[in-house]
Design an enzyme around this catalytic site. Structure first.
Site, PDB file in Angstrom:
ATOM      1  N   ARG A 119       0.879  -1.189   0.129  1.00 22.27           N
ATOM      2  CA  ARG A 119       0.140  -0.016   0.143  1.00 22.27           C
ATOM      3  C   ARG A 119       0.783   1.203   0.127  1.00 22.27           C
ATOM      4  O   ARG A 119       1.512   1.438   0.739  1.00 22.27           O
ATOM      5  CB  ARG A 119      -0.916  -0.230   1.256  1.00 22.27           C
ATOM      6  CG  ARG A 119      -1.864   1.072   0.981  1.00 22.27           C
ATOM      7  CD  ARG A 119      -3.020   0.881   2.375  1.00 22.27           C
ATOM      8  NE  ARG A 119      -3.728  -0.268   2.051  1.00 22.27           N
ATOM      9  CZ  ARG A 119      -4.232  -0.896   2.941  1.00 22.27           C
ATOM     10  NH1 ARG A 119      -3.890  -0.830   4.384  1.00 22.27           N
ATOM     11  NH2 ARG A 119      -5.283  -1.910   2.542  1.00 22.27           N
ATOM     12  N   HIS A 148       4.473 -10.938   2.080  1.00 20.93           N
ATOM     13  CA  HIS A 148       4.712  -9.903   2.926  1.00 20.93           C
ATOM     14  C   HIS A 148       6.146 -10.388   3.681  1.00 20.93           C
ATOM     15  O   HIS A 148       6.832  -9.584   4.489  1.00 20.93           O
ATOM     16  CB  HIS A 148       3.972  -9.572   3.963  1.00 20.93           C
ATOM     17  CG  HIS A 148       4.111  -8.550   4.825  1.00 20.93           C
ATOM     18  ND1 HIS A 148       4.384  -8.717   6.390  1.00 20.93           N
ATOM     19  CD2 HIS A 148       4.252  -7.211   4.982  1.00 20.93           C
ATOM     20  CE1 HIS A 148       4.531  -7.630   6.791  1.00 20.93           C
ATOM     21  NE2 HIS A 148       4.536  -6.592   5.989  1.00 20.93           N
ATOM     22  N   ARG A 196       2.945  -2.766  19.897  1.00 23.91           N
ATOM     23  CA  ARG A 196       3.109  -1.292  19.516  1.00 23.91           C
ATOM     24  C   ARG A 196       1.866  -0.744  19.249  1.00 23.91           C
ATOM     25  O   ARG A 196       1.718   0.565  19.786  1.00 23.91           O
ATOM     26  CB  ARG A 196       4.263  -1.187  18.193  1.00 23.91           C
ATOM     27  CG  ARG A 196       4.429   0.248  18.133  1.00 23.91           C
ATOM     28  CD  ARG A 196       5.099   0.291  16.528  1.00 23.91           C
ATOM     29  NE  ARG A 196       3.953   0.353  15.679  1.00 23.91           N
ATOM     30  CZ  ARG A 196       4.089  -0.022  14.470  1.00 23.91           C
ATOM     31  NH1 ARG A 196       5.249  -0.523  14.188  1.00 23.91           N
ATOM     32  NH2 ARG A 196       3.177  -0.261  13.576  1.00 23.91           N
ATOM     33  N   HIS A 239       8.974  -2.383  15.314  1.00 23.36           N
ATOM     34  CA  HIS A 239       8.785  -3.122  14.077  1.00 23.36           C
ATOM     35  C   HIS A 239       8.949  -4.791  14.017  1.00 23.36           C
ATOM     36  O   HIS A 239       8.338  -5.393  13.201  1.00 23.36           O
ATOM     37  CB  HIS A 239       9.475  -2.659  12.903  1.00 23.36           C
ATOM     38  CG  HIS A 239       8.738  -2.914  11.387  1.00 23.36           C
ATOM     39  ND1 HIS A 239       9.093  -3.697  10.643  1.00 23.36           N
ATOM     40  CD2 HIS A 239       7.285  -2.465  11.318  1.00 23.36           C
ATOM     41  CE1 HIS A 239       8.378  -3.750   9.555  1.00 23.36           C
ATOM     42  NE2 HIS A 239       7.384  -3.145   9.766  1.00 23.36           N
TER      43      HIS A 239
END
Length: 699
Positions: free
Chosen positions: A398, A428, A557, A585
């Site tokens: 995206r 991914h 997170r 991340h």
């Protein structure tokens, strides 16, 4: 009893934690500007994708409840209420805190043209005439000129004009995105001054509409539905289909209208009518429309004392000196921890493979890459050198679709075999396979990571990766790429677990094992770190484990739909979120396993999209030394009492007051990375010092 939080409201709570960093006076002033800017850009994407999709549900008559029991219409109402309050807090932070502090520290943001000195006004006039005016395109609306396309996320100025006959007309001007949003103007010995581009344009609006009287004007911006709608089964050329959808983003339904709170009612009525905007979608702001400019402002030179001290990612201890990368990997797996350690080994892994005459093939997945990617350059070079290069470029990443399309074409032109993702799935996972011919035969070198192959974001995102030539993982890596390129599914796997096929069941199995261990009266625990947790199946499995007595500590997170602290359900679950200088991340999953602890890392969060609609990889940390290092990452984050905020059963987050030394995990990792390099250098110096003496004694 409510068992789950709503996903969207949980995301708003995450953005509140980011805003809290902007309001925290313990952070350097220019870092606070960054955090406020991030809240604004976060909301842009939230509206374009999440709010837009919920609005589509409402328009389609979809009335199914989410896991929190909320129907789409109810979600929109709750989102609107919370977001309007959030925007008020955003601008209070800007006006009452940051703007005043900037002025006290010698930087003035000018928002009133009339309060400027003559010298400053003359500078702005010259700048307008020479740099701005040639770029502007004023657009009037009348019987022969329809209302123009107002582009997504672009700043505009709306105006009502009166002609010589006294008839009022609407006009709009797009603020040029190709020019800097703010301009530094002449200051004095005490202060530096900046002015926003739209402030200059508004002052000289009369020069754009000669022979008209300007009745009123005000800035505005629209957010449109930007969620790509691609029927992949009908798309014979996925690349072409995505290109068409990217263009349609500019025509999507208006989801949000931002205006300055001093906009005249008659001007607002025209915009509402033409853009077809609901009242709930109008956001009136007391200050500059679009606060994302604060990110560039935070990079202004000359205010180093108001910024975090720059941190230089450190070399990886194992790879310092004149070591050969492939030889070092053969000695044992190498753990990489970014941005505390440099991303260079990953770049060098591909670069070295591209020029190494013994390398036969390079295979890699790419989800998001930088604008000037050295990895792309190395892959192209490898193909030109006659190596077999296969790259899966995910075109559906995206807001990176256009960038990825460009890279895909360049790789094809260089002779790489490019796969444009898979129908119905996003790829991914982060994996690179290098196949090398050596004396003992074919050796497969693999990099597996939690983050993208992006050398730019690797300086900003915290991620982990492993370089290995483990034979079993190499076999699995080959199987992964065979699946991606040729639909060849192996009968069994050695170590890797893949979504959407086996990974969900693997997680269920690991959680259930801890549940059984706890029921048998033994110590059982789960520690998991991720970006988001909203999968109902995983949450239910964690609830069952908690009820059985498994101690569960989660570092999440962002979104968390699990409710901790419910007696008889989740009282053994603790959830914390860390928001700091770097974007957390990494994904790490640790299971006690009755004393035989297992640790996994991967590219996936505990979300339905990751487990069911994406190609993801989870991989075990097999080397005992690296397992301890990975567990250390979790332990330090669990001891963080400076940036951790704990989730309560009412959906709010707060810091826990604790005595003793303040621990900020990200600072600890920076310090540890620096210290490791110092020790390595010291050891090397010592070795150089004593070697001659040792040689003499032998003689």
């Amino acid at each position: 009893m409510q068992k789950y939080f709503n996903r969207e409201l949980s995301w708003i709570e995450f953005n509140m934690r980011v805003l809290a960093e902007a309001r925290d006076d313990a952070n350097p002033l220019f870092e606070r500007l960054k955090f406020l800017s991030i809240t604004a850009s976060n909301y842009d994407e939230f509206f374009m994708i999440r709010v837009a999709s919920i609005k589509d549900m409402v328009n389609a008559g979809y009335d199914k409840k989410d896991i929190a029991g909320m129907r789409p219409e109810k979600q929109l109402k709750e989102i609107s209420d919370k977001t309007h309050k959030f925007v008020t807090t955003q601008y209070d932070t800007y006006n009452k805190q940051l703007k005043n502090l900037l002025k006290k520290n010698g930087l003035v943001i000018v928002d009133d043209f009339n309060k400027m000195s003559t010298k400053q006004k003359e500078f702005c006039e010259r700048y307008f005439i020479n740099d701005v005016y040639p770029v502007l395109t004023p657009m009037a609306v009348d019987s022969s000129r329809p209302f123009p396309l107002i582009r997504n996320r672009f700043l505009n100025i709306a105006a009502i004009l009166k002609n010589k006959k006294g008839v009022e007309e609407f006009a709009t001007v797009q603020v040029p995105s190709g020019l800097p949003r703010f301009v530094e103007i002449p200051g004095d010995s005490k202060c530096r001054y900046i002015i926003l581009l739209e402030t200059i344009i508004q002052h000289f609006m009369d020069r754009l509409f000669l022979n008209y009287e300007i009745v009123t004007y005000a800035p505005y911006r629209v957010m449109r539905n930007a969620d790509l709608d691609i029927e992949e089964d009908d798309a014979s050329d996925l690349l072409e289909a995505i290109e068409k959808q990217i263009k349609k983003r500019q025509w999507g339904e208006v989801i949000r209208l931002e205006i300055n709170d001093n906009m005249a009612d008659k001007l607002l009525k025209i915009l509402v009518k033409e853009l077809k905007v609901d009242d709930d979608a109008i956001y009136k702001v007391n200050g500059p429309v679009d606060l994302t400019f604060l990110m560039k402002l935070s990079g202004l030179d000359g205010f180093d004392d108001l910024k975090e001290k720059p941190y230089q990612p450190q070399p990886v201890k194992r790879l310092m000196g004149d070591t050969d990368l492939f030889d070092e990997i053969k000695k044992g797996d190498i753990l990489l921890h970014h941005p505390y350690q440099t991303f260079d080994p990953v770049v060098d892994f591909v670069k070295k493979a591209a020029s190494d005459p013994n390398v036969l093939a390079i295979k890699q997945t790419l989800y998001r890459v930088s604008g000037n990617s050295p990895i792309i350059a190395s892959l192209a070079k490898a193909a030109e050198n006659g190596k077999q290069v296969s790259v899966l470029v995910e075109l559906k990443a995206r807001f990176d679709e256009e960038n990825n399309i460009n890279w895909a074409r360049k790789l094809e032109q260089a002779g790489c075999h490019v796969i444009y993702g898979l129908v119905g799935l996003k790829t991914h996972c982060k994996i690179t396979l290098v196949v090398r011919k050596e004396d003992e035969g074919i050796v497969r070198y693999v990099h597996l990571g939690t983050g993208n192959y992006n050398d730019s974001t690797a300086k900003l995102y915290t991620d982990l990766g492993i370089l290995t030539c483990n034979r079993s993982i190499g076999e699995d890596a080959t199987a992964v790429f065979n699946m991606l390129s040729g639909y060849s599914e192996p009968p069994a796997w050695n170590h890797l677990s893949l979504a959407p096929i086996w990974l969900r069941d693997k997680f269920y199995e690991l959680i259930s094992r801890e549940t059984r261990i706890a029921k048998d009266g033994h110590k059982a625990y789960i520690i998991a770190k991720m970006n988001s947790l909203c999968d109902q199946g995983i949450i239910d499995a964690l609830y069952e484990a908690s009820t059985a007595g498994v101690k569960i500590k989660l570092i999440v997170r962002g979104i968390c739909c699990l409710i901790p602290g419910i007696k008889g359900l989740s009282e053994n679950i603790e959830v914390r979120s860390i928001v700091g200088r770097y974007l957390e991340h990494a994904r790490i999953f640790c299971f006690g396993n009755g004393g035989k602890e297992e640790i996994y890392m991967g590219s996936c969060d505990w979300m339905p999209r990751n487990l069911d609609r994406r190609v993801e990889i989870m991989f075990p940390v097999l080397d005992e030394k690296l397992k301890k290092e990975t567990k250390h990452v979790l332990d330090v984050q669990l001891s963080d009492n400076g940036k951790s905020r704990f989730l309560h059963s009412d959906g709010t987050y707060s810091k826990k007051s604790s005595g003793g030394k303040k621990i900020i995990s990200q600072k600890v990792f920076c310090e540890e990375a620096i210290e490791a390099v110092k020790v390595k250098k010291s050891t090397r110096r010592s070795a150089r010092t004593f070697t001659p003496l040792e040689n003499n004694s032998e003689g």
